[in-house]
Design an enzyme around this catalytic site. Structure first.
Site, PDB file in Angstrom:
ATOM      1  N   GLU A  31      25.734  49.794  42.907  1.00  0.00           N
ATOM      2  CA  GLU A  31      26.222  48.408  43.034  1.00  0.00           C
ATOM      3  C   GLU A  31      25.280  47.441  42.336  1.00  0.00           C
ATOM      4  O   GLU A  31      24.053  47.549  42.492  1.00  0.00           O
ATOM      5  CB  GLU A  31      26.329  48.072  44.524  1.00  0.00           C
ATOM      6  CG  GLU A  31      27.533  47.273  44.879  1.00  0.00           C
ATOM      7  CD  GLU A  31      28.832  48.056  44.689  1.00  0.00           C
ATOM      8  OE1 GLU A  31      29.451  47.888  43.605  1.00  0.00           O
ATOM      9  OE2 GLU A  31      29.232  48.795  45.584  1.00  0.00           O
ATOM     10  N   THR A  33      24.623  47.350  39.340  1.00  0.00           N
ATOM     11  CA  THR A  33      23.898  48.086  38.303  1.00  0.00           C
ATOM     12  C   THR A  33      24.605  47.987  36.953  1.00  0.00           C
ATOM     13  O   THR A  33      23.967  48.142  35.919  1.00  0.00           O
ATOM     14  CB  THR A  33      23.791  49.577  38.682  1.00  0.00           C
ATOM     15  OG1 THR A  33      25.078  49.999  39.146  1.00  0.00           O
ATOM     16  CG2 THR A  33      22.769  49.797  39.782  1.00  0.00           C
ATOM     17  N   SER A  65      54.982  36.448  40.705  1.00  0.00           N
ATOM     18  CA  SER A  65      54.273  37.445  41.496  1.00  0.00           C
ATOM     19  C   SER A  65      54.755  37.395  42.931  1.00  0.00           C
ATOM     20  O   SER A  65      54.967  36.320  43.487  1.00  0.00           O
ATOM     21  CB  SER A  65      52.777  37.166  41.422  1.00  0.00           C
ATOM     22  OG  SER A  65      52.127  37.724  42.530  1.00  0.00           O
ATOM     23  N   GLY A 121      37.793  42.350  47.591  1.00  0.00           N
ATOM     24  CA  GLY A 121      36.791  42.974  46.728  1.00  0.00           C
ATOM     25  C   GLY A 121      37.195  44.356  46.260  1.00  0.00           C
ATOM     26  O   GLY A 121      36.352  45.185  45.951  1.00  0.00           O
ATOM     27  N   LEU A 122      38.513  44.611  46.193  1.00  0.00           N
ATOM     28  CA  LEU A 122      38.986  45.929  45.750  1.00  0.00           C
ATOM     29  C   LEU A 122      39.516  45.875  44.312  1.00  0.00           C
ATOM     30  O   LEU A 122      40.260  46.736  43.876  1.00  0.00           O
ATOM     31  CB  LEU A 122      40.051  46.459  46.710  1.00  0.00           C
ATOM     32  CG  LEU A 122      39.563  46.670  48.154  1.00  0.00           C
ATOM     33  CD1 LEU A 122      40.710  47.057  49.075  1.00  0.00           C
ATOM     34  CD2 LEU A 122      38.458  47.723  48.212  1.00  0.00           C
ATOM     35  N   SER A 123      39.140  44.812  43.611  1.00  0.00           N
ATOM     36  CA  SER A 123      39.410  44.685  42.170  1.00  0.00           C
ATOM     37  C   SER A 123      40.860  44.450  41.806  1.00  0.00           C
ATOM     38  O   SER A 123      41.341  44.952  40.787  1.00  0.00           O
ATOM     39  CB  SER A 123      38.886  45.903  41.396  1.00  0.00           C
ATOM     40  OG  SER A 123      37.506  45.875  41.344  1.00  0.00           O
ATOM     41  N   GLU A 157      37.949  38.355  31.904  1.00  0.00           N
ATOM     42  CA  GLU A 157      37.246  37.782  33.071  1.00  0.00           C
ATOM     43  C   GLU A 157      35.995  37.024  32.645  1.00  0.00           C
ATOM     44  O   GLU A 157      35.706  35.933  33.146  1.00  0.00           O
ATOM     45  CB  GLU A 157      36.870  38.892  34.066  1.00  0.00           C
ATOM     46  CG  GLU A 157      38.097  39.463  34.756  1.00  0.00           C
ATOM     47  CD  GLU A 157      37.798  39.961  36.163  1.00  0.00           C
ATOM     48  OE1 GLU A 157      37.058  39.289  36.906  1.00  0.00           O
ATOM     49  OE2 GLU A 157      38.312  41.041  36.500  1.00  0.00           O
ATOM     50  N   ASP A 169      34.460  47.701  37.341  1.00  0.00           N
ATOM     51  CA  ASP A 169      35.800  47.647  37.936  1.00  0.00           C
ATOM     52  C   ASP A 169      36.864  48.088  36.937  1.00  0.00           C
ATOM     53  O   ASP A 169      37.740  48.899  37.245  1.00  0.00           O
ATOM     54  CB  ASP A 169      36.132  46.214  38.380  1.00  0.00           C
ATOM     55  CG  ASP A 169      35.111  45.642  39.343  1.00  0.00           C
ATOM     56  OD1 ASP A 169      34.367  46.422  39.952  1.00  0.00           O
ATOM     57  OD2 ASP A 169      35.071  44.405  39.476  1.00  0.00           O
ATOM     58  N   TYR A 221      27.017  35.621  42.591  1.00  0.00           N
ATOM     59  CA  TYR A 221      27.032  36.776  41.687  1.00  0.00           C
ATOM     60  C   TYR A 221      26.325  36.402  40.382  1.00  0.00           C
ATOM     61  O   TYR A 221      25.462  37.134  39.880  1.00  0.00           O
ATOM     62  CB  TYR A 221      28.488  37.194  41.426  1.00  0.00           C
ATOM     63  CG  TYR A 221      28.636  38.410  40.543  1.00  0.00           C
ATOM     64  CD1 TYR A 221      28.781  39.675  41.101  1.00  0.00           C
ATOM     65  CD2 TYR A 221      28.642  38.297  39.166  1.00  0.00           C
ATOM     66  CE1 TYR A 221      28.918  40.794  40.294  1.00  0.00           C
ATOM     67  CE2 TYR A 221      28.771  39.401  38.347  1.00  0.00           C
ATOM     68  CZ  TYR A 221      28.925  40.655  38.916  1.00  0.00           C
ATOM     69  OH  TYR A 221      29.054  41.757  38.108  1.00  0.00           O
TER      70      TYR A 221
HETATM   71  C1  GLA Z   1      31.914  43.116  41.054  1.00  0.00           C
HETATM   72  C2  GLA Z   1      31.881  43.094  39.523  1.00  0.00           C
HETATM   73  C3  GLA Z   1      31.388  44.428  38.960  1.00  0.00           C
HETATM   74  C4  GLA Z   1      30.098  44.872  39.613  1.00  0.00           C
HETATM   75  C5  GLA Z   1      30.193  44.756  41.133  1.00  0.00           C
HETATM   76  C6  GLA Z   1      28.887  45.036  41.809  1.00  0.00           C
HETATM   77  O1  GLA Z   1      32.878  44.023  41.490  1.00  0.00           O
HETATM   78  O2  GLA Z   1      33.151  42.799  39.014  1.00  0.00           O
HETATM   79  O3  GLA Z   1      31.246  44.333  37.554  1.00  0.00           O
HETATM   80  O4  GLA Z   1      29.001  44.160  39.119  1.00  0.00           O
HETATM   81  O5  GLA Z   1      30.636  43.477  41.552  1.00  0.00           O
HETATM   82  O6  GLA Z   1      28.511  46.363  41.627  1.00  0.00           O
END
Ligand code: GLA
Length: 380
Positions: A31, A33, A65, A121-123, A157, A169, A221
């Site tokens: 994470e 990284t 949507s 936070g699941l992208s 993004e 992600d 972030y």
């Molecule tokens: C978010 C970002 C990723 C990554 C994570 C942390 O999900 O979109 O690129 O940096 O945080 O690991």
């Protein structure tokens, strides 16, 4: 999911020409990284975001949507960062990135539906950008290779939405495989498909959506990222990836006292934990990954400072109910926790987390198990 193509016809009074699906992701370990050129080990979730699309010949884009009822429309001509409302930015950004890089795309009608829990936070955002790139290129030209789709989605993004995320992600969304974990080297872009057959080893991966409101996520972030980049500058390396475990203490001594040292300690030790996890997966010793997950959590909580009370509560409750390891997953400041558990402990761990939340007066979490699933694909 009900038939998105039929809904597309109802919505736009024309037929969808294709339907694409892109999964959400969880990161097993590694994470914060990715933007340090380091290592990560995500999987794709069975939950997907689906996009149905058809071309238009007037250069306009219409977005609908199921999750965000507000409709959006804009013209591709003159599309620029800041030119569309926030609700349209991810998809507009994906199309903008394609145009910036010379992909000959035209107008589109796009209908989105999703089973990925939003805001957890699941992208969802990476899935949305990837699926939009796939739909636009699938209809107007040739789909780029999956890693290239991931890069375009990240550009959307970074440069359009203004979120300085890494590539983890988007890579998970595009490159993950069913039953496997995706090993990412974010410097070389090399990937590995690692064995992650939970069922064969009698284990399950529990996901706890804490529902904690994710506030200040982007600012905090960006701050973490800036702090890492500044540390790399002070240490004279291109990225913190270049600091390895044995060099850590010496490197820390060269940094100003304060949070920067802790941030660097997290990144360096986390990279090491990813490499050790990959070794364990390769040798079939999945159970032993548990303590590394917990160590990652402690590091993210204490050194990287991206945890919140709900997340720590979920981790502690899962561990005291017998989980082999548990940690926050994703960018942090809320979101989800994962726990590696023996399958017969799923019930006990889930109950323990729910009880701990009730005891602390937190809203009820969503708890589910997840199997590593396939990356993005065209459905029809
Ligand atoms: C978010 C970002 C990723 C990554 C994570 C942390 O999900 O979109 O690129 O940096 O945080 O690991």
């Amino acid at each position: 999911m009900s038939d998105l193509a039929a809904q597309f016809r109802e919505t736009f009074a024309t037929s969808a020409e294709g339907v694409w699906a892109a999964p959400g992701r969880i990161n097993l370990i590694g994470e914060h990284t990715d933007y340090n050129d380091g290592f990560a080990l995500p999987i794709a979730l069975p939950h997907t975001l689906t996009v149905a699309a058809a071309r238009r010949d007037d250069g306009r884009v219409r977005l609908r949507s199921h999750q965000f009822p507000e409709p959006h429309g804009f013209s591709l001509e003159g599309l620029a960062p800041g030119s569309v409302p926030e609700g349209a930015a991810y998809q507009a950004g994906a199309l903008w990135a394609l145009l910036e890089e010379g992909h000959g795309i035209g107008g589109l009608d796009l209908l989105v539906d999703s089973t990925i829990p939003a805001g957890s936070g699941l992208s969802t955002s990476a899935a949305l950008c990837c699926a939009t790139v796939l739909a636009a290129t699938g209809l107007y030209g040739r789909e780029p290779a999956p890693a290239e789709v991931a890069r375009l989605a990240q550009r959307a993004e970074n440069d359009f939405v203004g979120m300085p995320c890494g590539i983890m992600d988007q890579s998970a969304v595009m490159l993950a495989e069913q039953g496997r974990a995706l090993f990412l080297d974010c410097r070389s872009s090399a990937t590995g498909s690692e064995p992650f057959d939970l069922a064969a080893q009698g284990m399950s991966l529990l996901v706890v959506d804490t529902k904690a409101p994710r506030r200040l996520v982007e600012g905090a972030y960006a701050q973490r990222r800036a702090s890492c980049e500044e540390a790399a500058r002070v240490l004279g390396v291109a990225a913190l990836r270049e600091i390895s475990g044995p060099d850590l203490e010496q490197a820390l001594d060269r940094l100003p006292e304060g949070p920067m040292r802790a941030r660097v300690r997290h990144v360096v030790t986390e990279n090491d934990r990813v490499l050790r996890s990959v070794e364990l997966l390769r040798s079939g010793r999945l159970r032993e990954v548990g303590p590394l997950l917990t160590a990652s959590h402690v590091s993210l909580r204490d050194d990287y400072e991206v945890s919140v009370a709900e997340v720590d509560t979920a981790v502690e409750a899962a561990l005291s109910a017998g989980a082999l390891g548990a940690r926050i997953t994703g960018g942090g400041f809320g979101g989800c926790v994962i726990a590696l558990v023996d399958s017969e402990q799923v019930r006990a761990c889930s109950d323990a987390v729910r009880a701990a939340f009730a005891g602390r007066g937190f809203g009820a979490p969503e708890v589910f198990t997840a199997l590593p699933s396939a990356g993005a694909r065209r459905l029809r």
